[in-house]
Design a protein around this motif. Sequence first.
Motif, mmCIF file in Angstrom:
data_model
loop_
_atom_site.group_PDB
_atom_site.id
_atom_site.type_symbol
_atom_site.label_atom_id
_atom_site.label_comp_id
_atom_site.label_asym_id
_atom_site.label_seq_id
_atom_site.Cartn_x
_atom_site.Cartn_y
_atom_site.Cartn_z
ATOM 1 N N ASP A 203 -83.203 61.223 6.217
ATOM 2 C CA ASP A 203 -84.089 60.546 5.279
ATOM 3 C C ASP A 203 -84.054 59.050 5.541
ATOM 4 N N SER A 204 -84.838 58.298 4.761
ATOM 5 C CA SER A 204 -84.928 56.857 4.992
ATOM 6 C C SER A 204 -83.599 56.160 4.736
ATOM 7 N N GLY A 247 -91.611 48.167 15.908
ATOM 8 C CA GLY A 247 -92.196 49.506 15.856
ATOM 9 C C GLY A 247 -91.811 50.215 14.585
ATOM 10 N N SER A 248 -91.819 51.540 14.630
ATOM 11 C CA SER A 248 -91.458 52.340 13.460
ATOM 12 C C SER A 248 -90.818 53.643 13.902
ATOM 13 N N VAL A 249 -89.975 54.196 13.025
ATOM 14 C CA VAL A 249 -89.334 55.494 13.220
ATOM 15 C C VAL A 249 -89.580 56.307 11.952
ATOM 16 N N LEU A 250 -90.387 57.365 12.063
ATOM 17 C CA LEU A 250 -90.781 58.149 10.901
ATOM 18 C C LEU A 250 -90.672 59.632 11.211
ATOM 19 N N PRO A 251 -90.604 60.500 10.190
ATOM 20 C CA PRO A 251 -90.540 61.939 10.452
ATOM 21 C C PRO A 251 -91.743 62.408 11.256
ATOM 22 N N ARG A 252 -91.484 63.243 12.259
ATOM 23 C CA ARG A 252 -92.602 63.784 13.039
ATOM 24 C C ARG A 252 -93.464 64.687 12.171
ATOM 25 N N ALA A 254 -94.479 64.890 8.582
ATOM 26 C CA ALA A 254 -94.432 64.072 7.371
ATOM 27 C C ALA A 254 -93.950 64.879 6.170
ATOM 28 N N GLY A 255 -93.089 64.254 5.382
ATOM 29 C CA GLY A 255 -92.598 64.886 4.176
ATOM 30 C C GLY A 255 -91.407 65.791 4.379
ATOM 31 N N THR A 256 -90.890 65.883 5.615
ATOM 32 C CA THR A 256 -89.730 66.734 5.884
ATOM 33 C C THR A 256 -88.508 65.873 6.183
#
Length: 326
Positions: A203-204, A247-252, A254-256
């Motif tokens: 998570d974040s 840049g950014s690092v986010l869940p591939r 979304a919402g997981t």
Amino acid sequence: MKKQVIAKAVALLAIGVLHGCGGGGGGGGGGGAFLPIAAAPAAAPPAPPAPAPEPQPPAVIPPEAASSTDPTACITAPQPGSTAAVGNGYEGVWHQPATNGSNGLMLLGATGDAVGFTVPASAGTYPIESLFHGSFNFDTANLAWQIASGKVNEYPLATWGALSGSGTFVPKTTLDGSYAEAAGAPKPFGPWKYEIENSLAVDSALLTGAWGGFMTQILGSINIASDGSFTGSTATSSPMGACALTGSVLPRDAGTLKNNLRVTLNSTDAAQAGQKSCAMVALQDGTAFVDVNQSTTDGVCKRSMSLYMFFKDATGNQLASLSFPK
């Protein structure tokens, strides 16, 4: 130990597939100063025994003190929302132990998209053996897999060849088979082991903060904000040269909370006079996961983590891999 070998390789993986960099580099041991030992004083008469302490009730540990959110606590079961908890039987992080003379890491997505690399079990040679990416088809009824399409780059070749292969798997346990480059002879692919990383819920809160650790002076570091955006830089002495990173690092997905991340990257040249120019400006967006290493010392199990990133070039080929410890 897999992380020792692979971490050493990752330090030179970036830009390594261009095959213009030399390999190698050994580890070093550390030591502490020895304190002088004073002469022991004469023994004093034995003191009378102290009265036995009164029995005390067992300490009550409040639930929040034993929270599994401790980033240094070892993972003993799949965390809620993790790949192991909610994913299918093949997606996730896989590790190839040195059974066939190679170590490897591979990230498989929910639809069978794959990216990974192998390195020699002995770090005395060039750290990269192969880089690969592609699409795997999984037959869950027959526990079989086949590479639908893909590419592989095997050192010392400087070109990418078509990747083919097939094999079997045991869901969330092992994956094995063979692969071939173009019309080449088949080679062992695996066995791969389903990793503890898949039990980590990402998570974040886990991602937020500085990543670089002991590799900051070798590779560089990044700082991730709570919204997933990051800023950072490479070490000026790194194989990548002097780069400013955003840049950014986010869940591939979304919402997981699966350990499968999407990376956007913008690299600019930050080299000063006499420094190597940034060699990452041609890199495109990529994928990432949080690598986990667990070990027990004096009966206490502790966890450490690194953020692995795989980047592509403009043609879609995997061009570099970076690891930022935390």
